[in-house]
Motif scaffolding. Structure first.
Motif: not given
Length: 614
Positions: A127-147
């Motif tokens: 098997r292969v290990l796949v790592l997923l790094d996500t953008e931080g929750l609550g980033d004030v610079e995103k403007g739209d936080t709905s996503n």
């Protein structure tokens, strides 16, 4: 059941391995064909684009191409949490690398969307290990936080293990960030036809849950008694006993914890001290070797990584379907498309869509392999049995490819299509085999009968004693022809057809042979006509035997196919039942714990979980 468990442990033991690296120290992954390929750095899997002030998630086609190289099952580990909390650094340690996922040293969020990096699994070769790094929750610079909720949902749905990365303590603020767990039921739909408990149905799709508490500096004690990290997490997830006049705030408090406990049945907690006490070194942590890091942090990191390597399972959909790189890419596309288009992802519909794509590929790959193998047969084959044996061998290989790739083909639509194409291809090659053989045999007959044909044309047999010489000539042709090799499946049929075609000439020769008496001519002519009938009958029998062999082989191959299908379905049924039994057991345990929990006075008095830790 015990036998299956022993076999599973045996397979795991055989598949364990260490990280493999090339001469430059780069990680490499072995494919199913034993060739090696490597992924030098992470790539963006799902981009977070802002259009007209609104976030739009887009799958990066290049990452899908990269994933398609992974033919082995994947273990997918994703991480979520507040921005600027060191998520990327923790993922780099899981990758066994100093650098990889991008870090930052400012208050600005570094990771946007979801980034992917695959490495060899350190424990299992298969098997292969796949790592997923996500953008931080609550980033004030995103403007739209709905996503944020969509990013969180994708991290949950794509992973085998979900890490929540928090800082300092498990506090209400961190739990509030996990409000997206409550929103999952609005973004994900699961049919519960076969499961009465809706939350149990949801939980079958969810990964194991690991809470990583970073920069932890407190003592793990509760009411003056030492507790474990897991006790710390479980204590934070305790429910308040509600009175009849409970407030909506209390209900919200309990609802979030209840969902966390019900959806993520397997939970684990790890606390980490700071990697280094120096603020300056923290900013340059990518450059720091392990001997410059705090020993406690290193030991905590090692335990954290080992737990994930040992406990994060192969990613599966619909319980029984193992996900490889190609399927992971398809899931990323399907989930992202569903969330973008309707804001709701129906998991069963995603599985159906995935199955449709995979089964079409299964038919294509299986039939192509069969055709490619058939092209390697040197035509004409010596016998029909030789041709059928090779065809059956290659069909078995193609069927294995089909069954390994196909999923949820419950009505056998794609299996029937596969078998029909194989049957048609086999017939095409069978006809080619006969044509090649006939072409060669007719050329040999023409070569060896050239003298006889010339003598017939010149009337040299229409003389006294001509019948005897004609029969000797025919016998000589037959012997020379039979001595020839590699004539193929039509060897006897072509000879019989030629001999039958000469019977008319023989009758004419008999009638003109003055050396024969009237009675002899009559007898020889009768024998000749009888031979014509016998040869026609023999040719007919050979054709019938030819088709009987082909039909018998088709029937036996069909029976083997159905037997393998039954075996596959039985394995899936057993796996499904075992998984559901496990889910229901865990649900029963959670309900038992609910009943056992008394009023949670610490929360009522202090309102913050961290206050229970001294």
């Amino acid at each position: 059941m015990a036998s299956r468990s022993r076999k599973a442990r045996s397979r795991k033991a055989r598949s364990r391995k260490a990280h493999k690296r090339n001469i430059n120290g780069e990680l490499i992954v072995s494919s199913s064909t034993n060739s090696e390929f490597k992924m030098n750095k992470p790539v963006c899997l799902i981009e977070n684009r802002i259009n007209n002030g609104r976030a739009q998630l887009m799958v990066n086609p290049e990452s899908i191409k990269i994933l398609s190289k992974i033919h082995q099952p994947v273990v997918v580990v994703s991480i979520v949490g507040r921005y600027r909390t060191g998520k990327s650094y923790l993922m780099n340690r899981l990758a066994g690398a100093q650098k990889g996922f991008s870090l930052g040293s400012t208050i600005q969020a570094q990771t946007q969307g979801i980034w992917m990096w695959y490495v060899p699994h350190p424990n299992y070769e298969d098997r292969v290990l796949v790592l997923l790094d996500t953008e931080g929750l609550g980033d004030v610079e995103k403007g739209d936080t709905s996503n944020d909720s969509k990013i969180f949902t994708l991290a949950v749905l794509l992973s085998s293990a979900l890490i929540y990365n928090g800082v300092s303590t498990i506090c209400q603020d961190d739990l509030d960030k996990l409000k997206y767990v409550g929103e999952l039921t609005e973004l994900i739909k699961v049919r519960t036809d076969n499961i009465q408990d809706k939350e149990a149905a949801f939980s079958t799709y969810f990964p194991i849950f690991i809470w990583a508490v970073r920069d932890f500096s407190l003592e793990l004690e509760l009411n003056g008694e030492p507790i474990s990290e897991d006790d710390y997490l479980n204590n934070a997830l305790k429910l308040k006993i509600q009175a009849e006049s409970s407030s909506s705030k209390e209900e919200e408090y309990n609802d979030l914890r209840r969902r966390l406990r019900n959806y993520f049945r397997k939970r684990k907690c790890f606390v980490f001290e700071t990697p280094t006490d120096s603020i300056k070194e923290l900013k340059e942590i990518e450059e720091l070797p392990d001997d410059r890091l705090n020993e406690k942090f290193l030991s905590q990191s090692a335990l954290f990584c080992d737990y994930i390597f040992q406990n994060a399972e192969i990613k599966r959909v619909d319980i029984t379907v193992d996900v490889n790189g190609h399927r992971l890419g398809e899931l990323a596309n399907l989930y992202t498309e569903a969330l973008n288009s309707s804001n709701v992802a129906c998991l069963e519909e995603v599985v159906v869509s995935l199955a449709e794509k995979e089964n079409k590929m299964a038919v294509e790959e299986g039939t192509k392999l069969y055709e490619d193998r058939m092209k390697t047969i040197v035509l004409p084959t010596k016998t029909l049995n030789q041709f059928l044996d090779l065809s059956t061998q290659y069909e078995e290989e193609a069927r294995k490819v089909f069954f390994e790739r196909s999923i949820k083909d419950t009505d056998k639509k794609f299996l029937n299509e596969f078998m029909e194409i194989v049957k048609r291809t086999r017939m095409e090659f069978s006809v080619m085999n006969e044509e090649k053989s006939r072409e060669k045999c007719e050329a040999l007959i023409k070569k060896h009968s050239a003298g006889l044909e010339k003598a017939l044309a010149e009337g040299k047999f229409c003389v006294p004693g001509g019948h005897g010489r004609f029969k000797k000539s025919l016998e000589a042709i037959k012997k020379k022809y039979n001595r020839e090799s590699k004539k193929g499946v039509k060897a006897e049929a072509v000879l019989q057809e030629y001999m039958t075609s000469k019977q008319t000439d023989e009758i004419l020769i008999i009638q003109k042979d003055k050396d024969l008496s009237k009675e002899q001519r009559k007898k020889e002519e009768e024998n000749a006509r009888k031979q014509i009938e016998e040869m026609h009958e023999k040719i007919q029998q050979m054709q019938e035997e030819h088709w009987r062999q082909i039909l018998n082989e088709e029937r036996e191959n069909y029976e083997r196919t159905i037997e393998q299908l039954k075996h596959k379905m039985e394995e899936e049924r057993i796996r499904m039942e075992e998984k559901m039994e496990q889910v229901l057991r865990e649900k029963a345990m959670e309900r038992f714990l609910y009943r056992m929990e008394g009023p949670y006075q610490a929360n009522r008095q202090h309102g913050d979980q961290s206050c229970t830790i001294s």
